[in-house]
Write an enzyme that holds these catalytic residues in place. Sequence first.
Site, PDB file in Angstrom:
ATOM      1  N   LYS A 205     -17.713 -18.956 -16.605  1.00 12.86           N
ATOM      2  CA  LYS A 205     -17.176 -17.645 -16.826  1.00 12.86           C
ATOM      3  C   LYS A 205     -17.814 -17.050 -18.176  1.00 12.86           C
ATOM      4  O   LYS A 205     -18.473 -17.995 -18.812  1.00 12.86           O
ATOM      5  CB  LYS A 205     -15.682 -18.014 -17.089  1.00 12.86           C
TER       6      LYS A 205
HETATM    7  C1  LIG Z   1     -12.360 -19.144 -12.200  1.00 12.17           C
HETATM    8  C2  LIG Z   1     -11.340 -18.329 -11.116  1.00 12.17           C
HETATM    9  C3  LIG Z   1      -9.884 -18.751 -11.125  1.00 12.17           C
HETATM   10  C4  LIG Z   1      -9.700 -20.159 -11.494  1.00 12.17           C
HETATM   11  O1  LIG Z   1      -9.769 -20.614 -12.945  1.00 12.17           O
HETATM   12  P1  LIG Z   1      -9.968 -21.873 -13.270  1.00 12.17           P
HETATM   13  O2  LIG Z   1      -9.967 -21.899 -14.812  1.00 12.17           O
HETATM   14  O3  LIG Z   1     -11.146 -22.670 -12.916  1.00 12.17           O
HETATM   15  O4  LIG Z   1      -8.572 -22.554 -12.756  1.00 12.17           O
HETATM   16  C5  LIG Z   1      -9.216 -18.085 -10.357  1.00 12.17           C
HETATM   17  N1  LIG Z   1      -9.531 -16.705 -10.094  1.00 12.17           N
HETATM   18  C6  LIG Z   1     -10.790 -15.983  -9.779  1.00 12.17           C
HETATM   19  C7  LIG Z   1     -11.095 -15.022  -9.309  1.00 12.17           C
HETATM   20  C8  LIG Z   1     -11.652 -16.953 -10.628  1.00 12.17           C
HETATM   21  O5  LIG Z   1     -12.868 -16.580 -10.608  1.00 12.17           O
END
Ligand SMILES: *Cc1c(COP(=O)(O)O)cnc(C)c1O
Length: 409
Positions: A205
């Site tokens: 991210k």
């Molecule tokens: C990355 C992501 C999540 C979950 O995040 P984590 O930190 O990996 O638990 C949830 N929704 C979307 C759309 C994502 O891209």
Amino acid sequence: MTASQPTQAIEGELAIRGGRPVREAYLPYGRQAIDDDDRAAVAAVLKSDWLTTGPKVAEFEEAFALAVGAREAVAVNSGTAALHAAMHALGIGPGDEVIVPCLTFAATANAAVYLGATPVFADVDPDTLLITAEAAARCLTPRTQAIVAVDYAGQAAEYEALRALAAKHALPLVSDSCHAVGGSYRGRKIGTLADLSTFSFHPVKHITTAEGGMITTEDAELARQMRIFRTHGITTDHHYRQAHGEWTYEMQTLGFNYRLSDFACALGLSQLPKLEGWVRRRNELADRYRAVLADLPQFVPLTVLPERTHAYHLFIVRCRTGDTGWTRDQIFPAMRAERIGVNVHYIPVHLHPFYRERFGTRPGQCPNAEAAYTEIMTLPLFPAMTDHDVDDVCRALRKVIAASPPASR
Ligand SMILES: *Cc1c(COP(=O)(O)O)cnc(C)c1O
């Protein structure tokens, strides 16, 4: 790589057929950027008294709230925990339905299931792959208790229409903005557009705390409840009790241990000021992809809507390669062999065996997402990429579809 490969490789031949790959070094689809100042910030916390429930948590929350213009930010240890805490704060429970787009990471829907609720899958717009208010409206029933939007790939959903729909039916609107920190919609930053907005700090991210997440809201009472939920449902944390010389506490609800550590928060605090520049760089790289792909009409980028700052978590193309004889499923391994880390986001959630078996979801339910799913491919995109890397990706795409397609079986 075997020692003999470079000399034996056939120039111009696809790497998957023994040719020389477009790149020597594998280009991943996403990658974190950790500098010396990030390492120093973490090291300082490791030398301090508080590794968790210390001062860095509130500091990171305040800085994050300020960065997105939200009143409250609540730190948790993943984006998934953020979604779970948001659903819990809204009182979602057994028998309830929560509307979610079908084209998202499974965690968006799973959060409702954790609380005994049923996710109801809305189809997406064929050009942007964003949930539409029309599709969400078709999923409404007397049991609906919330609507969740996903800012797919980093582009803000249609908040005006979604907010109007939610208001009309007196439903809370949640944004799963895990793709979109740093983005905006009509002059308002992502994180302020829904009743609750959730973020992830996983390394792919925009900013990372290794694992981590955040929920933003204007509602101080919801924020208070989520802070209790992230620490077992207990009213005070260890830091508070020590500061106040108290030992008593009450468990008021069934919570979890979803706390984010102080060294994770220190990493987040160090990463946060870099966000704006990174979003700008992501946009530059996306512009370059669009310019180069203009000469490669078989790969169609998703439509970008006006009045937004796109946060470009992902750069996604649709493989309209039917005339060449290649399918996305064939292009994917050929690109990987060229050492380009393409990916697919996502298998529509309602097609996963868990949802089909537990909730009776089935193919045909969300035709736009299902059609898109056969064509979509995510190209590498992260701020440290060079223009040359973008050109390598496009060169590999061109090379693959210029070659004869695999023999059909
Ligand atoms: C990355 C992501 C999540 C979950 O995040 P984590 O930190 O990996 O638990 C949830 N929704 C979307 C759309 C994502 O891209």
